[in-house]
Design an enzyme around this catalytic site. Sequence first.
Site, mmCIF file in Angstrom:
data_model
loop_
_atom_site.group_PDB
_atom_site.id
_atom_site.type_symbol
_atom_site.label_atom_id
_atom_site.label_comp_id
_atom_site.label_asym_id
_atom_site.label_seq_id
_atom_site.Cartn_x
_atom_site.Cartn_y
_atom_site.Cartn_z
ATOM 1 N N GLU A 1 -52.086 49.340 11.956
ATOM 2 C CA GLU A 1 -51.790 50.587 11.262
ATOM 3 C C GLU A 1 -53.011 51.296 10.692
ATOM 4 O O GLU A 1 -53.039 52.514 10.600
ATOM 5 C CB GLU A 1 -50.789 50.305 10.118
ATOM 6 N N GLY B 1 -55.202 42.880 9.236
ATOM 7 C CA GLY B 1 -54.320 43.703 10.067
ATOM 8 C C GLY B 1 -55.063 44.827 10.767
ATOM 9 O O GLY B 1 -56.029 45.374 10.228
HETATM 10 N N1 MCN Z 1 -55.621 42.330 16.477
HETATM 11 C C1 MCN Z 1 -56.822 41.680 16.675
HETATM 12 N N2 MCN Z 1 -57.532 41.204 15.605
HETATM 13 C C2 MCN Z 1 -57.064 41.337 14.342
HETATM 14 C C3 MCN Z 1 -55.809 41.972 14.128
HETATM 15 C C4 MCN Z 1 -55.107 42.441 15.222
HETATM 16 O O1 MCN Z 1 -57.271 41.552 17.809
HETATM 17 N N3 MCN Z 1 -57.766 40.864 13.311
HETATM 18 C C5 MCN Z 1 -54.895 42.936 17.617
HETATM 19 C C6 MCN Z 1 -54.007 41.956 18.383
HETATM 20 O O2 MCN Z 1 -53.959 42.347 19.739
HETATM 21 C C7 MCN Z 1 -52.646 42.164 17.738
HETATM 22 C C8 MCN Z 1 -52.672 43.635 17.393
HETATM 23 O O3 MCN Z 1 -54.045 43.955 17.137
HETATM 24 O O4 MCN Z 1 -51.589 41.861 18.626
HETATM 25 C C9 MCN Z 1 -51.816 44.038 16.189
HETATM 26 O O5 MCN Z 1 -51.907 43.102 15.171
HETATM 27 P P1 MCN Z 1 -51.430 43.364 13.662
HETATM 28 O O6 MCN Z 1 -52.363 44.294 13.006
HETATM 29 O O7 MCN Z 1 -51.155 42.057 13.042
HETATM 30 O O8 MCN Z 1 -50.042 44.162 13.803
HETATM 31 P P2 MCN Z 1 -48.629 43.571 14.262
HETATM 32 O O9 MCN Z 1 -48.783 42.653 15.381
HETATM 33 O O10 MCN Z 1 -47.861 43.163 13.060
HETATM 34 O O11 MCN Z 1 -47.972 44.881 14.889
HETATM 35 C C10 MCN Z 1 -47.306 45.810 14.112
HETATM 36 C C11 MCN Z 1 -48.140 47.049 13.890
HETATM 37 C C12 MCN Z 1 -47.327 48.063 13.216
HETATM 38 S S1 MCN Z 1 -46.710 47.649 11.700
HETATM 39 C C13 MCN Z 1 -47.039 49.261 13.827
HETATM 40 S S2 MCN Z 1 -46.164 50.441 12.954
HETATM 41 C C14 MCN Z 1 -47.505 49.521 15.165
HETATM 42 C C15 MCN Z 1 -48.699 48.733 15.527
HETATM 43 O O12 MCN Z 1 -48.632 47.480 15.165
HETATM 44 N N4 MCN Z 1 -46.648 49.831 16.152
HETATM 45 C C16 MCN Z 1 -47.093 49.780 17.456
HETATM 46 N N5 MCN Z 1 -49.223 48.953 16.733
HETATM 47 C C17 MCN Z 1 -48.418 49.342 17.767
HETATM 48 N N6 MCN Z 1 -48.859 49.314 19.036
HETATM 49 C C18 MCN Z 1 -48.011 49.635 20.046
HETATM 50 N N7 MCN Z 1 -48.474 49.600 21.319
HETATM 51 N N8 MCN Z 1 -46.725 50.001 19.808
HETATM 52 C C19 MCN Z 1 -46.240 50.085 18.556
HETATM 53 O O13 MCN Z 1 -44.988 50.427 18.334
HETATM 54 MO MO1 MOS Z 2 -45.122 49.315 11.007
HETATM 55 S S1 MOS Z 2 -44.576 51.135 10.271
HETATM 56 O O1 MOS Z 2 -45.106 48.553 9.428
HETATM 57 O O2 MOS Z 2 -43.654 48.776 11.702
#
Ligand code: MCN
Ligand code: MOS
Length: 764
Positions: A731, A728
């Site tokens: 966060e 991830g």
């Molecule tokens: N990514 C990547 N390589 C990885 C992991 C992630 O390139 N190994 C990149 C990708 O572009 C992916 C992004 O990072 O789309 C986020 O991936 P991930 O960590 O899986 O998170 P989620 O897609 O589940 O997004 C949710 C997370 C959370 S929980 C919060 S809180 C948060 C966040 O993302 N809120 C956001 N980032 C945010 N970014 C924006 N612009 N707006 C929010 O509200």
């Molecule tokens: Mo992120 S606070 O887990 O939506």
Amino acid sequence: MTVHITRHGDASDGGTDAVGGRLSRVDGPAKITGAARYAVEQHLQGLAYAVLVESTIAAGKVQSIDATEARAAPGVLLVLTPDNAMPLKTASDWFGNTPPDVPYCPLARDIIFSGQHVAAVVAETFEQAVAAAALVKVAYDETPAIVDLNDPKAGDGIPIDAMTKEWGDASAAFTAAPVRICSAYTTPREYQVPMEPHGLIAAWQGDRLTVWEPSQWLDGMARTYAEWFAIPFENVRLVAPYVGGGFGSKALALSHGAIAASAAKMLGRPVKLVMTRPQTFTGYGGRASTRQTLALGADAEGRIQSIVHRGVNETSMDGMWVEPLGSTTAIMYAAPNFSSRQNVVRVNTVTPGAMRAPGENPSAFGIESAIDELAYEVGIDPLEIRLRNYAEQDPHTRKAWSTRQLREAFAAGAERFGWSKRTAAPRSMRDGNHLVGWGVAAGTYPVRRAYGEAMVRILADGSVEVESSSIDMGQGTYTILAQTAAETLGVPVEQVSVKLGDSHFARAGVTGGSRLAGVMTGAVFKAAGQALDELIGLALSDPRSPFETLQANTLSVRGGRIASPRGEGPELSIAELMSKLGRDSIEAKGDTMPANSTLEERYKNYTTIAMALPHTEGDYSRYSWCAHFVEVRVDEDFGTVRVSRVVSAMDCGRLYNPKLAESQWKGGIIMGIGQALLEEGIVDRRHGRIVNNNLGDYLVPTNADIPDIEVISVGIPDLHSSALGGKGAGEVGIVGVAPAIANAVFHATGKRVRDLPITLEKLI
Ligand code: MCN
Ligand code: MOS
């Protein structure tokens, strides 16, 4: 003949199309040209507008509501109060626990926080609804409120036994330790403040409900609406093709949604309800305020012998929010003796909620400040003390890390930052009137593995469609799923269109806990692979296919063209092959669920959070990691703090798209700078109301507050964490920023601020 299929996608060609390429956001042009239509921007025939009326006291009862004038006001269609509200059913919580069979009313008579919805006005126009809402007269019986965690009436709270983590004998080891420090750290209420406020349009067709609402969890919210209105899950459709930020605040259906959907049902017209910015401070919960004490005992070389941690967070009078304050504390350092316990305290607030790295973030403010204090106490470098206490395995579960590139992160960050040039003593680095300070802190966030489905369709013209009910709130989901499909199928990324944000698409669980990228790249990889298998299978076996006579056992697709791997025989575009096969489409649904999962299990997976795999499941403990190096400049006369430099080294495993991951990290770091220096929900102690409930007074960083931020990836593929090796990223970037800044401020000024935010009055 059995056909053995191997795949050859575009990955080897590299470039931006493949997973790991720096492709720019595919949704970028739609967003900057205004073509992207957000949920509440839908134009519907006969739309009516709802406006909320909220309690002005924090505790007590609604004595009476006089809506006579409001009802008579121009354009008013309906004034909703608890007396005429539609009876709804109580919905299950997000774990899917069966709810009590009691009616649910989204409008309150018993007031437990200031800003609770007590009535709503629906009118022909928004302006008419606003004007009429001001005419609703609410009389209250007010009782004393517990305004916040520091209220003398608040007490010690409720122990949360599930949060207790203990090993060794922490108190004896602390007492025996030659070096001891003990301090208390506090963080205030903080708010997600996404640009797009919460709101929705609800429209009924018979007993079918469509809701256009920004959401981090379409399937979970659809379940709640279905349960409230006692209609089948399939009858609810949630739509949110674009989401203007969520940061944790948009995962659940909330009472304003029940109000708008009830009004739409009662009026037989679509209803739109959008929160005002002030309402977003009480319509759902921000980050709970927290208090922690940390006692660290160490030997004379700074090796930790004991950590004793006690944490408290606030929750509401009727809801239970636990902000896990011992989460970073328990895993960051190799402490042989450890004790962490947590209480929650009920106060008159809306139930706090998830905000970027709930738990790990405030937890890191405690432990990463405390270890810095220990470093000065022992007299060693703050980076050195972290390496001396490096946890070679998970100290809590004693399992091996799946991957932990934190040592590499410290090394890369220190090198880039120039840490070796730091002089040790506080106030020893100065630039004119500025006291310069350098600080370091680490951060972490667990890898949450869950399930998702994707539909991948190869169409007659050779283009590819990817569908999923997952969402993109700015993280980059559209882009990385396009890259995953392009690479797996061997087509240029321009040929792929990704459709997200409709609960009638293939399902996905919550976009929370930084899980979506790992989950959905896995699902698309699988679905695209199945679609490709089917295409190649047909190409080799269908008599209409020019490849049928080849007697080959595999074909490869590159750049959207299909041929035998060694190039003998014909070469066709996918479109030509589809035409020869007489096919309009080939589609496959893939998911990351265990094989043989039942329909009921699938439903549970996507509509509750009960079934995500624990990050410590099996033999490994899975986390993302980071190290932040920060420079601050403190004006000696005014006490103003500016962050002048940040270098952060990040371990998020393999990156699906480095450009987007970097942007995620920078976003997290910027939010961390806000948390460290600016953000604080200020509670009016008389009325328990958030005073600075707007973007003029609740300060978040602007461009002028943000220096150059350099981010470095030190991750390596982690196949214990996800199908494609990523961990991830959304966060982890915020975690550790605030303590790195507090540590830098101490280095600059000699003043330790243990109470966020670090404002000038705490420094002079
Ligand atoms: N990514 C990547 N390589 C990885 C992991 C992630 O390139 N190994 C990149 C990708 O572009 C992916 C992004 O990072 O789309 C986020 O991936 P991930 O960590 O899986 O998170 P989620 O897609 O589940 O997004 C949710 C997370 C959370 S929980 C919060 S809180 C948060 C966040 O993302 N809120 C956001 N980032 C945010 N970014 C924006 N612009 N707006 C929010 O509200
Ligand atoms: Mo992120 S606070 O887990 O939506």
